[in-house]
Design a protein around this motif. Structure first.
Motif, PDB file in Angstrom:
ATOM      1  N   LEU A  43       0.816  -1.214   0.000  1.00  0.00           N
ATOM      2  CA  LEU A  43       0.000   0.000   0.000  1.00  0.00           C
ATOM      3  C   LEU A  43       0.850   1.266   0.000  1.00  0.00           C
ATOM      4  O   LEU A  43       0.484   2.261  -0.637  1.00  0.00           O
ATOM      5  N   ARG A  44       1.964   1.257   0.708  1.00  0.00           N
ATOM      6  CA  ARG A  44       2.831   2.443   0.737  1.00  0.00           C
ATOM      7  C   ARG A  44       3.440   2.727  -0.630  1.00  0.00           C
ATOM      8  O   ARG A  44       3.527   3.879  -1.044  1.00  0.00           O
ATOM      9  N   VAL A  46       2.182   1.843  -3.554  1.00  0.00           N
ATOM     10  CA  VAL A  46       1.090   2.321  -4.411  1.00  0.00           C
ATOM     11  C   VAL A  46       0.804   3.791  -4.122  1.00  0.00           C
ATOM     12  O   VAL A  46       0.659   4.600  -5.050  1.00  0.00           O
ATOM     13  N   ALA A  47       0.750   4.164  -2.863  1.00  0.00           N
ATOM     14  CA  ALA A  47       0.469   5.554  -2.493  1.00  0.00           C
ATOM     15  C   ALA A  47       1.567   6.481  -3.001  1.00  0.00           C
ATOM     16  O   ALA A  47       1.278   7.571  -3.522  1.00  0.00           O
ATOM     17  N   ARG A  48       2.824   6.082  -2.867  1.00  0.00           N
ATOM     18  CA  ARG A  48       3.932   6.922  -3.334  1.00  0.00           C
ATOM     19  C   ARG A  48       3.919   7.067  -4.849  1.00  0.00           C
ATOM     20  O   ARG A  48       4.173   8.147  -5.389  1.00  0.00           O
ATOM     21  N   GLU A  50       1.242   6.804  -6.845  1.00  0.00           N
ATOM     22  CA  GLU A  50       0.104   7.643  -7.233  1.00  0.00           C
ATOM     23  C   GLU A  50       0.368   9.109  -6.918  1.00  0.00           C
ATOM     24  O   GLU A  50      -0.025   9.988  -7.683  1.00  0.00           O
ATOM     25  N   GLN A  51       1.050   9.377  -5.818  1.00  0.00           N
ATOM     26  CA  GLN A  51       1.402  10.754  -5.482  1.00  0.00           C
ATOM     27  C   GLN A  51       2.372  11.322  -6.521  1.00  0.00           C
ATOM     28  O   GLN A  51       2.234  12.466  -6.947  1.00  0.00           O
TER      29      GLN A  51
END
Length: 59
Positions: A43-44, A46-48, A50-51
């Motif tokens: 999840l981390r 993916v979040a990075r 997408e950011q």
């Protein structure tokens, strides 16, 4: 839409090499190649990613 699809679209749109994308987004130049070979990102990651994609591309 999977994170790999988002990355591939970003790479096509910007012309950025896959290794550069991995290095700039999550400090892992093999990220895109590993994802294409079946790696499942956390999840981390993916979040990075997408950011990074949400920001204007670097010059």
């Amino acid at each position: 839409m999977s994170v790999l699809v988002k990355i591939n679209r970003y790479l096509q749109r910007t012309g950025m090499p896959a290794t550069t994308f991995g290095r700039l987004s999550v400090n892992d130049p093999r990220l895109v190649f590993d994802l294409r070979r079946g790696r499942q990102p956390g999840l981390r990651i993916v979040a990075r990613v997408e950011q990074f994609i949400a920001q204007p591309p670097p010059p």
